[in-house]
Scaffold this active site. Structure first.
Site, PDB file in Angstrom:
ATOM      1  N   GLU A  57       0.823  -1.207   0.000  1.00  0.00           N
ATOM      2  CA  GLU A  57       0.000   0.000   0.000  1.00  0.00           C
ATOM      3  C   GLU A  57       0.862   1.263   0.000  1.00  0.00           C
ATOM      4  O   GLU A  57       0.451   2.310  -0.504  1.00  0.00           O
ATOM      5  CB  GLU A  57      -0.909  -0.010   1.243  1.00  0.00           C
ATOM      6  CG  GLU A  57      -2.321   0.435   0.966  1.00  0.00           C
ATOM      7  CD  GLU A  57      -3.275   0.151   2.120  1.00  0.00           C
ATOM      8  OE1 GLU A  57      -4.434  -0.177   1.840  1.00  0.00           O
ATOM      9  OE2 GLU A  57      -2.878   0.268   3.294  1.00  0.00           O
ATOM     10  N   HIS A  73       8.097 -26.810  -1.148  1.00  0.00           N
ATOM     11  CA  HIS A  73       7.517 -27.953  -1.861  1.00  0.00           C
ATOM     12  C   HIS A  73       6.420 -27.509  -2.830  1.00  0.00           C
ATOM     13  O   HIS A  73       5.684 -28.336  -3.361  1.00  0.00           O
ATOM     14  CB  HIS A  73       6.971 -28.966  -0.844  1.00  0.00           C
ATOM     15  CG  HIS A  73       8.038 -29.487   0.064  1.00  0.00           C
ATOM     16  ND1 HIS A  73       8.603 -30.732  -0.083  1.00  0.00           N
ATOM     17  CD2 HIS A  73       8.686 -28.902   1.107  1.00  0.00           C
ATOM     18  CE1 HIS A  73       9.543 -30.896   0.850  1.00  0.00           C
ATOM     19  NE2 HIS A  73       9.611 -29.797   1.584  1.00  0.00           N
ATOM     20  N   LYS A  95     -14.207   0.471  -4.340  1.00  0.00           N
ATOM     21  CA  LYS A  95     -15.269   0.834  -3.390  1.00  0.00           C
ATOM     22  C   LYS A  95     -16.381   1.601  -4.098  1.00  0.00           C
ATOM     23  O   LYS A  95     -17.555   1.341  -3.883  1.00  0.00           O
ATOM     24  CB  LYS A  95     -14.713   1.713  -2.257  1.00  0.00           C
ATOM     25  CG  LYS A  95     -13.867   0.956  -1.267  1.00  0.00           C
ATOM     26  CD  LYS A  95     -13.494   1.867  -0.115  1.00  0.00           C
ATOM     27  CE  LYS A  95     -12.365   1.268   0.700  1.00  0.00           C
ATOM     28  NZ  LYS A  95     -11.782   2.238   1.631  1.00  0.00           N
TER      29      LYS A  95
HETATM   30  O1  PA5 Z   1      -3.955   1.305   5.640  1.00  0.00           O
HETATM   31  C1  PA5 Z   1      -5.110   1.647   5.553  1.00  0.00           C
HETATM   32  O2  PA5 Z   1      -5.432   2.830   5.680  1.00  0.00           O
HETATM   33  C2  PA5 Z   1      -6.219   0.649   5.340  1.00  0.00           C
HETATM   34  O3  PA5 Z   1      -5.760  -0.638   5.183  1.00  0.00           O
HETATM   35  C3  PA5 Z   1      -7.177   0.675   6.508  1.00  0.00           C
HETATM   36  O4  PA5 Z   1      -6.485   0.327   7.671  1.00  0.00           O
HETATM   37  C4  PA5 Z   1      -8.351  -0.248   6.299  1.00  0.00           C
HETATM   38  O5  PA5 Z   1      -9.017   0.060   5.087  1.00  0.00           O
HETATM   39  C5  PA5 Z   1      -9.341  -0.131   7.439  1.00  0.00           C
HETATM   40  O6  PA5 Z   1      -9.752   1.188   7.579  1.00  0.00           O
HETATM   41  P1  PA5 Z   1     -10.536   1.692   8.844  1.00  0.00           P
HETATM   42  O7  PA5 Z   1      -9.680   1.527  10.038  1.00  0.00           O
HETATM   43  O8  PA5 Z   1     -10.862   3.108   8.551  1.00  0.00           O
HETATM   44  O9  PA5 Z   1     -11.787   0.848   8.972  1.00  0.00           O
END
Ligand code: PA5
Length: 424
Positions: free
Chosen positions: A279, A300, A414
């Site tokens: 990310e 394996h 989304k």
């Molecule tokens: O790194 C990030 O921002 C995301 O992976 C969030 O942690 C994830 O989408 C969960 O978001 P939230 O804590 O707002 O529910």
């Protein structure tokens, strides 16, 4: 620093001159990061999060954990991404210290998963922790709806106030509104810490304290790492060496990094690492693809590709010096399997020879590799490791030329999903 870093198997892939030439770029990235002048600097609160964390909060969470464990048979931790992976990684790594079963929800949209989870908990005393920074994440919000209904059938309003604990933004979001209207206990998530960097703030700490894990030592490890990985000296700062090596390999066409662990308890640390690196770096048409292997099992299955497939891969081994428990291999009179050579030895001895053999074979097969070694399976070491990886990914992100602290790409699916669901 307790963590060790070995780059012997980069020889021939990165030359001395390249290490020397990269220093000014690493220095620039370091300065942008620590002076908060680089991209996304308003999300760099994780840099000194551990040293800013008040011990009084840790004491309070420890007491909360003791209270909750007295009146609960298990915990459900609801959350996804940064509000899930760090918790699970920590719980699985510190499995020997866990004091109560912890289940996970809100990390998928599977009806069957949730059905069987709740079915199995009908007769159990349950406390839930709902973690969502935004308070609006689909998976967490829907699991919370369903689990809240399950809890309401079991408990009255007063009991629910004790058994539902929320971790979310200080002011905003749907979850904050529920806290205000229902009176649930709550802990805030820092504004300047993004989800994937949040394991050492209440987003991670609340569930970990409830599980009975040593959050004081976890934070202490990160505090030590803050000091150790602060200096801009590539010879000394192993987090920066890792960052620089990754960047140099990427520039040479090694577009995939495989994090290979020889310990089951590290497999969710690898999941957490994939989110942190994927990310943070994967944007603007750039980024190293982070993958992971559980060894020796995956030798394996994926071993063939690692040894002889396309040479666009580099590998980082994650090892543990003292794995904790011993499992001595007994001698066998007939020695049918011919393994009396290791009779009397700990199984971990064989595991470590497996690592030596694999790193050497992959190196000779054209896969440059590095090794990060933890001293033991304790919270202090894990706190160091979390900070090591966070610092490293920030530096590689700046070297690659991306903002390591945003994630604009996750919105695309989304939007389409909300349109299909008819959600505004
Ligand atoms: O790194 C990030 O921002 C995301 O992976 C969030 O942690 C994830 O989408 C969960 O978001 P939230 O804590 O707002 O529910």
């Amino acid at each position: 620093m307790d963590i060790k870093f070995d780059i012997a198997n980069l020889k021939g892939f990165i030359e001395k001159k390249e290490w020397d030439d990269i220093v000014p770029q690493v220095k620039k990235a370091h300065e942008e990061l620590v002076n908060k002048t680089g991209q996304g600097s308003n999300f760099t609160g994780w840099l000194d999060l551990a040293s800013r964390t008040d011990n009084a909060l840790l004491d309070e969470l420890k007491i909360l954990g003791e209270e909750v464990r007295e009146n609960s048979d298990c915990i459900i931790s609801l959350g996804i991404g940064g509000s899930y992976l760090g918790i699970r990684a920590t719980v699985e790594f510190l499995i020997a210290d866990q004091k109560i079963p912890i289940h996970y929800a809100g990390n998928n949209l599977s009806s069957g998963y949730l059905y069987h989870l709740l079915k199995g908990l009908e007769d159990k005393r349950v406390t839930i922790v709902v973690i969502s920074k935004s308070g609006t994440t689909t998976e967490t919000a829907l699991a919370f709806r369903i689990i809240k209904e399950f809890m309401e059938k079991k408990y009255d309003a007063n009991e629910l106030k004790k058994r539902i604990i929320c971790v979310t933004d200080q002011e905003k979001g749907a979850l904050r509104k529920s806290i205000n209207s229902e009176g649930y206990r709550s802990y805030p998530i820092h504004d300047d810490v993004g989800g994937r960097f949040s394991v050492l703030c209440p987003a991670g700490l609340v569930s970990l304290a409830l599980a009975g894990l040593d959050i004081h030592q976890l934070i202490e490890g990160a505090r030590d790492a803050e000091k150790a990985f602060d200096e801009m000296d590539l010879e000394k700062n192993i987090a920066y060496q890792y960052a620089a090596a990754r960047y140099l390999l990427y520039k040479k066409g090694k577009k995939i990094e495989v994090l290979s662990t020889f310990y089951q308890r590290l497999s969710y640390v690898a999941e957490w690492w994939k989110q942190l690196f994927g990310e943070s770096e994967g944007k603007d048409g750039k980024g190293i693809f982070p993958a992971s292997l559980n060894l020796t099992a995956d030798l394996h299955s994926m071993g063939q590709l690692m040894q002889e497939g396309e040479r666009n891969v580099f590998e980082t081994f994650l090892m543990v010096e003292d794995s904790g428990h011993k499992m001595i291999i007994p001698p066998a009179e007939e020695n049918l399997d011919n393994f009396n050579c290791v009779a009397g030895k700990d199984l971990d001895f064989v595991n470590k020879q497996g690592y030596k053999a694999t790193s050497s074979a992959h190196y000779e097969g054209g896969v440059p590799n590095m090794t990060i070694t933890l001293p033991n399976c304790q919270a202090h070491a894990l706190g160091q490791l979390y900070y090591f990886f966070q610092k490293a990914v920030a530096i590689t992100g700046y070297l690659i030329g991306v903002n390591p602290f945003n994630q604009p790409g996750v919105e695309a699916y989304k939007k389409k999903m909300f349109a299909l669901l008819g959600r505004e």
